[in-house]
Design an enzyme around this catalytic site. Structure first.
Site, PDB file in Angstrom:
ATOM      1  N   ASP A 124       6.633 -15.471  -6.182  1.00  0.00           N
ATOM      2  CA  ASP A 124       6.349 -15.323  -4.757  1.00  0.00           C
ATOM      3  C   ASP A 124       5.192 -16.195  -4.283  1.00  0.00           C
ATOM      4  O   ASP A 124       4.740 -16.080  -3.146  1.00  0.00           O
ATOM      5  CB  ASP A 124       6.034 -13.859  -4.445  1.00  0.00           C
ATOM      6  N   TYR A 151      -4.452  -3.986  -6.570  1.00  0.00           N
ATOM      7  CA  TYR A 151      -5.668  -4.622  -7.090  1.00  0.00           C
ATOM      8  C   TYR A 151      -6.863  -4.157  -6.274  1.00  0.00           C
ATOM      9  O   TYR A 151      -6.723  -3.655  -5.153  1.00  0.00           O
ATOM     10  CB  TYR A 151      -5.565  -6.144  -7.010  1.00  0.00           C
ATOM     11  N   LYS A 206       1.737  -2.309 -11.010  1.00  0.00           N
ATOM     12  CA  LYS A 206       1.215  -3.529 -11.622  1.00  0.00           C
ATOM     13  C   LYS A 206      -0.273  -3.610 -11.336  1.00  0.00           C
ATOM     14  O   LYS A 206      -0.695  -3.563 -10.173  1.00  0.00           O
ATOM     15  CB  LYS A 206       1.935  -4.738 -11.034  1.00  0.00           C
TER      16      LYS A 206
END
Length: 265
Positions: free
Chosen positions: A26, A146, A177
């Site tokens: 991406d 994140y 993730k």
């Protein structure tokens, strides 16, 4: 679990090991057509040839060659975007829908959240809304979570990474993730804090194949479910061989030394 979601997850995870090798592609939206992704059809073909379980990209890339001439490969359509040209590159916004991903044959969707950013509230709301919609369609969600913002001193801090993983789980993700914390002991605590599969991100391109394979191997030993790594895979000088070696580490519990020997390094 909804039967549709279960079937789709089985296209992303190896049924025998319940682990996965996902290759995100991406990057074109965030930083442009970087090395390794100039020709998407070739890139996807190489990942499939190496044995990747799934590739991930924005909806427009599906028409550029998701389905390889070789064996089939899982498809994850990414719904979040921002560019490095923006004054707020960590502020992700939804650019796709679950329904559109279904029309394009996706096996899952993914959403990116940066905790600590000034727009965190919007990204959390987006993940919650996508989760609600995906549940109604039996569509799995991968949450990329994140810690990136003014208050974040170390995005790899184990407590912060564990918080990221827990946010993904609690807001409805089926896979989360996160960054690798640097060692199996602390990453094991991240994995233990959730009840969904945890895969590691690759981050910046590492300085050696050995360090990358060691990171993957250590994450697996800590209970991780595999990886979702882009640049460290598709920019490798022998990327097909690397994916084959990763498959040996992730799905066959091969040693890093054996994997390096297989690659020829």
């Amino acid at each position: 679990m909804d039967v549709g979601k279960k079937i789709r997850l089985e296209r992303i995870f190896n049924r025998a090991t319940e682990r996965t090798i996902i290759v995100p592609m991406d990057h074109g939206v965030s930083v442009g057509p970087i090395a390794g992704l100039e020709n998407m059809r070739n890139a996807v073909d190489d990942m499939v040839a190496g044995g990747a379980n799934a590739v991930l990209g924005h909806r427009g890339l599906v028409r550029c060659g998701h389905r390889s001439e070789g064996q089939d490969c899982g498809l994850i359509v990414h719904l979040s975007a921002s560019t490095s040209l923006s004054p707020t590159p960590n502020a992700k916004i939804l650019v796709g829908t679950v329904e559109d991903a279904l029309r394009r044959g996706a096996d899952a969707v993914s959403v990116h959240v940066n905790l600590g950013d000034e727009t965190e509230m919007q990204m959390l709301r987006d993940l919650g809304e996508v989760s609600d919609k995906a549940t109604s369609w039996g569509m799995p969600i991968l949450a990329m979570v994140y810690a990136r913002g003014p208050k974040i001193k170390d995005e790899f801090d184990p407590e912060i990474v564990a918080h990221c993983a827990r946010v993904g789980e609690e807001l409805g993700a089926d896979i989360v993730k996160v960054s690798y914390t640097g060692d199996p002991e602390t990453f094991g605590r991240v994995v233990d804090g959730v009840c969904i599969p945890v895969v590691i991100a690759g981050g910046p391109k590492l300085d050696s194949t050995q360090s990358f394979l060691q990171m993957v191997s250590d994450s697996i030993s800590a209970g991780g479910s595999g990886l979702s790594v882009g640049r460290n895979v598709f920019q490798h000088k022998n990327r097909v061989r690397l994916v084959e070696a990763l498959s040996k580490v992730v799905h066959q519990d091969e040693t890093v030394e054996a994997a390096l020997k297989y690659i020829g390094e």
